[in-house]
Design a protein around this motif. Structure first.
Motif, mmCIF file in Angstrom:
data_model
loop_
_atom_site.group_PDB
_atom_site.id
_atom_site.type_symbol
_atom_site.label_atom_id
_atom_site.label_comp_id
_atom_site.label_asym_id
_atom_site.label_seq_id
_atom_site.Cartn_x
_atom_site.Cartn_y
_atom_site.Cartn_z
ATOM 1 N N LEU A 1 -53.587 27.382 -45.164
ATOM 2 C CA LEU A 1 -54.085 27.228 -43.134
ATOM 3 C C LEU A 1 -55.658 26.753 -43.609
ATOM 4 O O LEU A 1 -55.945 27.353 -43.396
ATOM 5 C CB LEU A 1 -54.204 28.977 -42.717
ATOM 6 C CG LEU A 1 -52.660 28.752 -42.275
ATOM 7 C CD1 LEU A 1 -52.691 30.093 -41.173
ATOM 8 C CD2 LEU A 1 -51.684 27.504 -41.200
ATOM 9 N N ARG A 2 -55.864 25.935 -42.529
ATOM 10 C CA ARG A 2 -57.695 25.629 -42.250
ATOM 11 C C ARG A 2 -58.320 26.364 -40.765
ATOM 12 O O ARG A 2 -57.480 26.205 -39.822
ATOM 13 C CB ARG A 2 -57.638 24.143 -41.583
ATOM 14 C CG ARG A 2 -56.871 23.458 -43.058
ATOM 15 C CD ARG A 2 -56.794 21.803 -43.413
ATOM 16 N NE ARG A 2 -55.636 22.035 -42.082
ATOM 17 C CZ ARG A 2 -55.520 21.231 -41.665
ATOM 18 N NH1 ARG A 2 -55.582 19.672 -41.947
ATOM 19 N NH2 ARG A 2 -54.159 20.525 -40.211
ATOM 20 N N VAL A 3 -58.980 26.598 -41.213
ATOM 21 C CA VAL A 3 -59.317 27.764 -39.846
ATOM 22 C C VAL A 3 -60.880 27.919 -39.996
ATOM 23 O O VAL A 3 -61.555 27.305 -40.878
ATOM 24 C CB VAL A 3 -59.020 28.929 -40.059
ATOM 25 C CG1 VAL A 3 -59.886 30.136 -38.732
ATOM 26 C CG2 VAL A 3 -57.797 29.900 -39.905
ATOM 27 N N LEU B 1 -56.357 26.196 -36.566
ATOM 28 C CA LEU B 1 -56.996 26.825 -35.318
ATOM 29 C C LEU B 1 -58.319 27.213 -35.648
ATOM 30 O O LEU B 1 -59.425 26.717 -36.552
ATOM 31 C CB LEU B 1 -56.324 28.864 -35.911
ATOM 32 C CG LEU B 1 -57.467 29.861 -35.543
ATOM 33 C CD1 LEU B 1 -56.640 30.006 -34.536
ATOM 34 C CD2 LEU B 1 -56.788 31.194 -36.348
ATOM 35 N N VAL B 2 -59.598 27.240 -34.395
ATOM 36 C CA VAL B 2 -60.613 27.422 -33.718
ATOM 37 C C VAL B 2 -60.890 28.950 -33.575
ATOM 38 O O VAL B 2 -60.506 29.443 -33.112
ATOM 39 C CB VAL B 2 -61.325 26.976 -33.244
ATOM 40 C CG1 VAL B 2 -62.232 27.491 -32.839
ATOM 41 C CG2 VAL B 2 -61.004 25.313 -33.510
ATOM 42 N N LEU C 1 -60.652 36.620 -43.896
ATOM 43 C CA LEU C 1 -59.532 35.114 -44.066
ATOM 44 C C LEU C 1 -59.082 34.781 -44.920
ATOM 45 O O LEU C 1 -58.379 34.650 -46.085
ATOM 46 C CB LEU C 1 -59.555 34.126 -42.627
ATOM 47 C CG LEU C 1 -59.771 34.692 -41.487
ATOM 48 C CD1 LEU C 1 -59.859 33.694 -40.281
ATOM 49 C CD2 LEU C 1 -57.914 34.590 -40.902
ATOM 50 N N ARG C 2 -60.390 34.690 -46.042
ATOM 51 C CA ARG C 2 -60.586 33.978 -47.546
ATOM 52 C C ARG C 2 -60.067 35.128 -48.287
ATOM 53 O O ARG C 2 -59.338 34.819 -49.381
ATOM 54 C CB ARG C 2 -61.666 33.435 -47.311
ATOM 55 C CG ARG C 2 -62.256 32.148 -47.262
ATOM 56 C CD ARG C 2 -63.895 31.599 -47.491
ATOM 57 N NE ARG C 2 -63.598 30.343 -48.415
ATOM 58 C CZ ARG C 2 -63.785 29.460 -48.547
ATOM 59 N NH1 ARG C 2 -63.309 29.104 -46.922
ATOM 60 N NH2 ARG C 2 -62.756 29.091 -49.513
ATOM 61 N N ALA C 3 -60.404 35.968 -48.326
ATOM 62 C CA ALA C 3 -59.601 37.135 -48.552
ATOM 63 C C ALA C 3 -57.930 36.458 -48.489
ATOM 64 O O ALA C 3 -57.222 37.280 -49.430
ATOM 65 C CB ALA C 3 -60.177 38.556 -48.810
ATOM 66 N N GLU C 4 -57.563 36.622 -47.626
ATOM 67 C CA GLU C 4 -56.429 36.959 -47.905
ATOM 68 C C GLU C 4 -55.557 35.352 -48.353
ATOM 69 O O GLU C 4 -54.247 34.768 -47.619
ATOM 70 C CB GLU C 4 -55.972 36.225 -46.000
ATOM 71 C CG GLU C 4 -55.861 38.126 -45.814
ATOM 72 C CD GLU C 4 -55.104 39.226 -46.000
ATOM 73 O OE1 GLU C 4 -54.037 38.968 -46.964
ATOM 74 O OE2 GLU C 4 -54.955 40.462 -46.329
ATOM 75 N N ASP D 1 -57.942 28.789 -45.840
ATOM 76 C CA ASP D 1 -59.281 28.059 -46.013
ATOM 77 C C ASP D 1 -59.968 28.178 -44.495
ATOM 78 O O ASP D 1 -59.691 27.255 -43.971
ATOM 79 C CB ASP D 1 -59.146 26.721 -46.189
ATOM 80 C CG ASP D 1 -59.987 25.750 -46.434
ATOM 81 O OD1 ASP D 1 -61.591 26.466 -46.421
ATOM 82 O OD2 ASP D 1 -59.390 24.549 -46.523
ATOM 83 N N ALA D 2 -60.912 28.968 -44.614
ATOM 84 C CA ALA D 2 -62.088 29.652 -43.512
ATOM 85 C C ALA D 2 -63.472 28.751 -43.480
ATOM 86 O O ALA D 2 -63.802 29.368 -44.970
ATOM 87 C CB ALA D 2 -62.036 31.074 -43.232
#
Length: 395
Positions: free
Chosen positions: A7-9, A153-154, A25-28, A31-32
């Protein structure tokens, strides 16, 4: 949908909430990337309190050691009347959270620890968002420099003056308490003969309160003095104030309060506002976080903590999420956080009224403060585990 695609956030705003969200999020494996309009992260001169409900999450993210290294050396609380008499003993039986798991931090140092935890390419400074456009397959973010980013997602983490709030629904108007705060940071050597630098001390008085606690590994005392105002004081940590005006506002108070103020060279004014709860926090591809979604007055020190709870909840909710599942997952996020943050907002308001009461006795104040703090479960609420249980129970 292929769940193997990362995912791209796009996270808008590099404050505490935005940076915490990107780290979680990056720990999951998501790609935040954080986009911040400022060209550099400046060290704002303000303290921030991270209680057990926030520090638990940050410690799980691997930041406990770094944060403890810059936190104030603090072991106990002191609650006093405006004349200096202890409320509920001293050290006080009251608290804003377990001292062993509470971090009093300089906001700039805190922000630096968070930003250092991200890869260099995951924090983009000088990126002012000018447009966000949702479409079936994702969302397009346009920046003032003409660049464009495509994301799934934003996350709007752009603070109490959020521009992204308007993409989700009707923005909430600011609600003033009729209170302003004077803020200041004082070198320890100026005040160590006046105050115990291992304490978080609060004085409660008619229409006013005064708070002081150590930050910057004990090298600075953070001061926040709440006083009535009928002015439209800007919501800022950097609006200049007047030390003589501050001193006059606390004339007749405990000598320790007056002596602390006398050591200050400068002060800043901060208007105290929150917002009415929003009708919604998210669309299919845009979600709000922290002050963007639920601004809260600072009287329980929970603003940053609630943003961190949001970040942890989003990370769990988006765990193993496919792009097509995002709208449904955002409904879960909003459902998990709405009641919790509304409770904290209302409790912070009540706490402020209690501190500044002209009618309650010291005993009544102590009992009410204890009940307010207990009511929001500062020491026991675990946002990450709440989200995990909710996701496990989902069909």
């Amino acid at each position: 949908m292929n769940r193997d695609r990362t995912l791209r956030v796009a996270v808008v705003g590099a404050g505490i909430g935005g940076l915490s969200a990107a780290i979680a999020l990056r720990a999951e494996g998501i790609d935040a990337v954080v986009y911040e309009q400022a060209s550099e992260l400046t060290a704002l001169g303000a303290g921030v309190s991270i209680a057990t409900n926030g520090s638990r999450i940050l410690t799980r993210l691997g930041l406990g050691e770094q944060l403890r290294a810059v936190a104030g050396r603090f072991t106990q609380y002191a609650f006093r009347t405006w004349q200096g008499d202890p409320i509920a003993g001293e050290p006080s039986e009251l608290s804003f959270g377990d001292p062993a798991h509470t971090l009093f931090l300089h906001r700039g140092e805190f922000q630096q620890v968070l930003s250092d935890a991200l890869p260099t390419d995951a924090l983009r400074l000088g990126h002012k968002v000018v447009a966000v456009t949702e479409h079936d397959s994702g969302v397009t973010v346009e920046f003032a420099d003409g660049s464009i980013v495509e994301a799934d997602l934003v996350i709007g983490a752009d603070g109490i003056h959020s521009r992204l709030q308007g993409l989700v629904g009707t923005p909430a108007e600011p609600v003033s308490e009729g209170v302003m705060a004077y803020r200041g940071l004082i070198p320890t050597e100026r005040v160590e003969h006046i105050v115990d630098m291992s304490m978080c001390a609060m004085w409660l008085g008619p229409q006013r309160s005064f708070l002081a606690y150590p930050v910057s590994a004990g090298s600075l005392l953070n001061v926040v003095a709440f006083a009535p105002t009928n002015l439209d004081v800007v919501e800022s940590w950097t609006a200049p104030g007047d030390v003589d005006e501050l001193a006059a506002s606390y004339a007749g108070w405990d000598q320790r309060v007056l002596d602390i103020i006398a050591t200050m060279d400068t002060t800043f004014r901060w208007g105290i506002y929150d917002r009415e709860p929003l009708d919604r926090w998210s669309t299919d591809r845009v979600a709000l976080l922290g002050d963007s979604a639920h601004a809260v007055t600072p009287h329980l020190g929970q603003g940053a903590n609630q943003a961190i709870e949001d970040a942890a909840t989003l990370a769990v909710v988006l765990r193993d999420c496919a792009a097509d599942d995002i709208p449904a997952r955002l409904r879960v996020y909003e459902g998990l956080r709405r009641d919790r943050t509304t409770l904290v907002r209302d409790s912070a308001r009540e706490a402020g009224r209690t501190y500044r009461s002209t009618e309650l006795s010291a005993l009544d104040q102590a009992e009410r403060i204890g009940a307010i703090v207990a009511g929001i479960d500062i020491n026991t609420h675990d946002a990450e585990r709440v989200a995990e249980r909710a996701m496990a129970a989902a069909p």
